[in-house]
Write a protein that holds these residues in place. Structure first.
Motif, PDB file in Angstrom:
ATOM      1  N   GLN A   1       5.375  16.361   3.618  1.00 44.81           N
ATOM      2  CA  GLN A   1       5.617  16.829   2.160  1.00 44.81           C
ATOM      3  C   GLN A   1       4.483  17.763   1.512  1.00 44.81           C
ATOM      4  OE1 GLN A   1       4.049  15.400  -0.838  1.00 44.81           O
ATOM      5  NE2 GLN A   1       4.951  16.947  -2.082  1.00 44.81           N
TER       6      GLN A   1
ATOM      7  N   THR B   1       6.899  20.542  -0.740  1.00 42.09           N
ATOM      8  CA  THR B   1       8.354  20.248  -1.217  1.00 42.09           C
ATOM      9  C   THR B   1       7.870  19.175  -2.389  1.00 42.09           C
ATOM     10  OG1 THR B   1       8.276  18.511   0.655  1.00 42.09           O
ATOM     11  CG2 THR B   1       9.295  20.937   1.072  1.00 42.09           C
ATOM     12  N   ASN B   2       9.139  18.775  -2.854  1.00 41.48           N
ATOM     13  CA  ASN B   2       9.271  17.964  -4.089  1.00 41.48           C
ATOM     14  C   ASN B   2       8.674  16.588  -3.553  1.00 41.48           C
ATOM     15  OD1 ASN B   2       9.582  16.536  -6.550  1.00 41.48           O
ATOM     16  ND2 ASN B   2      11.827  16.611  -6.080  1.00 41.48           N
ATOM     17  N   PRO B   3       7.662  15.993  -4.273  1.00 36.60           N
ATOM     18  CA  PRO B   3       7.125  14.834  -3.967  1.00 36.60           C
ATOM     19  C   PRO B   3       7.869  13.643  -4.267  1.00 36.60           C
ATOM     20  CG  PRO B   3       5.977  15.485  -5.980  1.00 36.60           C
ATOM     21  CD  PRO B   3       6.811  16.951  -5.489  1.00 36.60           C
ATOM     22  N   LYS B   4       8.714  13.632  -5.244  1.00 42.55           N
ATOM     23  CA  LYS B   4       9.890  12.658  -5.506  1.00 42.55           C
ATOM     24  C   LYS B   4      11.116  12.711  -4.855  1.00 42.55           C
ATOM     25  CE  LYS B   4       8.122  12.182 -10.173  1.00 42.55           C
ATOM     26  NZ  LYS B   4       8.364  12.117 -11.755  1.00 42.55           N
ATOM     27  N   GLN B   5      11.093  13.320  -3.676  1.00 45.59           N
ATOM     28  CA  GLN B   5      12.528  13.537  -2.807  1.00 45.59           C
ATOM     29  C   GLN B   5      12.723  12.053  -2.231  1.00 45.59           C
ATOM     30  OE1 GLN B   5      11.788  15.461   1.124  1.00 45.59           O
ATOM     31  NE2 GLN B   5       9.940  15.950  -0.062  1.00 45.59           N
TER      32      GLN B   5
ATOM     33  N   ARG C   1      12.162   6.667  -3.120  1.00 43.97           N
ATOM     34  CA  ARG C   1      11.575   7.820  -3.286  1.00 43.97           C
ATOM     35  C   ARG C   1      10.265   7.968  -2.463  1.00 43.97           C
ATOM     36  NH1 ARG C   1      13.948  10.884  -7.041  1.00 43.97           N
ATOM     37  NH2 ARG C   1      15.425  10.133  -8.489  1.00 43.97           N
TER      38      ARG C   1
ATOM     39  N   ASP D   1       7.480   9.283  -3.152  1.00 44.82           N
ATOM     40  CA  ASP D   1       5.904   9.123  -4.122  1.00 44.82           C
ATOM     41  C   ASP D   1       5.731   7.749  -4.384  1.00 44.82           C
ATOM     42  OD1 ASP D   1       8.291   8.780  -5.794  1.00 44.82           O
ATOM     43  OD2 ASP D   1       7.304   9.744  -7.542  1.00 44.82           O
TER      44      ASP D   1
ATOM     45  N   SER E   1      13.563  16.632   3.074  1.00 47.70           N
ATOM     46  CA  SER E   1      13.259  18.018   3.709  1.00 47.70           C
ATOM     47  C   SER E   1      12.431  17.666   5.051  1.00 47.70           C
ATOM     48  CB  SER E   1      12.460  18.820   2.781  1.00 47.70           C
ATOM     49  OG  SER E   1      11.113  17.882   2.360  1.00 47.70           O
TER      50      SER E   1
END
Length: 334
Positions: A106, A111-115, A253, A255, A293
């Motif tokens: 990540q 990319t979004n850390p809260k994916q 998630r 994060d 991702s």
């Protein structure tokens, strides 16, 4: 002009027409008469078939004679960063290492850390002989929540005190038999349905409508402890077996701390293993983890599966040892 020219040519050739057509008349007279007879039967059909079989055998022999291209044996670990994947076994990782790799992916990909973090669980549904574990679905309460929204739960009860408790604990809809008509007409739609045992005989018209979500004790949706049932179905994670042997679900998630992600994963795996008797091989055959991702990472199952089977085996060994000691001691005492 064409017709007079033809008549003139005929007048010139008429005296000599016998010379021009003499050879043609002789050839027509010598030609055999056309006989409309059926074609002769095929006398060598069997021979043709044997020849075909022989040709198949020769082809098989040729294929056998061809040298078989064999791949090199799989190596255990690549030396370089760039390598041909089919020369090596697919690497598997401990769950803590795999989660750390997902977090590193990540950061490198921005990319979004809260994916979300997902797992794909491949199951061994086989039992003895031709029997199999039926596809199932379940709801499990995770130790660490990762969603802000909650599920809508309907509570069936005709007791006013129980109805008040249900409302205090977050039930979306509370009622009795008057709700049946609205549910059948799709005027009420919720995520889960729970009920107390006293009203369950009156809910039979909803059995075909609700199907797997019909309240029952196996799914923990039928009982007297309304607050506990509401907590499970409002905050719990639902998963279902797809294609008869795969479970795909999200567990956390990215994060979140690694310890919390691992704890959620183990909770889901232990709940899945309850659907197969401990006397058989483990229900979980292969486990893969990924983020929204990232690529899929194969996990080592050591330390993730419940230890019920090993405990039972140890107890059986102890019992067997005790029996042997008794048999040895009996003749000595006599």
């Amino acid at each position: 002009m064409a017709a007079p020219a033809g008549r003139c040519l005929w007048r010139v050739l008429a005296p000599h027409r016998g010379w021009a057509l003499l050879g043609l008349d002789q050839r027509l007279a010598a030609a055999p008469a056309v006989v409309s007879a059926a074609p002769p039967a095929r006398l060598y059909a069997a021979a043709a078939k044997t020849a075909k079989r022989g040709s198949q055998k020769t082809k098989q022999e040729e294929t056998k004679k061809k040298p078989v291209t064999r791949r090199r044996p799989l190596m255990s670990k690549p030396v370089d960063d760039v390598y041909l994947t089919w020369y090596y076994e697919r690497p598997s990782y401990d769950v803590e290492v795999a989660v750390g790799m997902l977090k590193k992916f990540q950061e490198l990909d921005f990319t979004n850390p809260k994916q979300y973090v997902y797992i794909n669980v491949f199951l061994d549904m086989e039992l003895q002989k031709k029997k199999k574990v039926d596809p199932f679905s379940s709801v499990v309460l995770l130790p660490y929540r990762f969603r802000d929204e909650t599920n809508k739960v309907l509570v069936f009860t005709e007791n006013e005190q129980e109805a008040e408790i249900a409302r205090e604990n977050g039930a979306a809809v509370v009622g009795g038999v008057e709700l049946i008509k609205w549910i059948l007409e799709d005027e009420i739609q919720v995520d889960f349905y729970v009920a107390v045992p006293a009203i369950i005989p009156k809910l039979i018209p909803l059995r075909s409508k609700l199907k797997q979500k019909y309240p029952n004790t196996r799914r923990n949706s039928l009982g007297h402890d309304i607050p506990k049932m509401l907590q499970l179905f409002r905050e719990g994670l639902e998963y279902t077996v797809e294609d008869e042997r795969i479970i795909k679900t999200r567990i956390a998630r990215l994060d979140m701390p690694t310890e919390q992600i691992v704890a959620n994963l183990k909770t889901v795996i232990h709940d899945i293993c309850k659907f197969k008797p401990s006397t058989y091989d483990s229900l979980v055959q292969k486990l893969v983890i990924r983020s929204s991702s990232s690529e899929c990472l194969l996990l080592n199952l050591d330390g993730l599966l419940p230890q019920v089977e090993k405990v039972e085996e140890e107890e059986e060994e102890k019992n067997a040892d005790d029996d042997e000691e008794k048999h040895v001691q009996e003749p000595v005492s006599t």
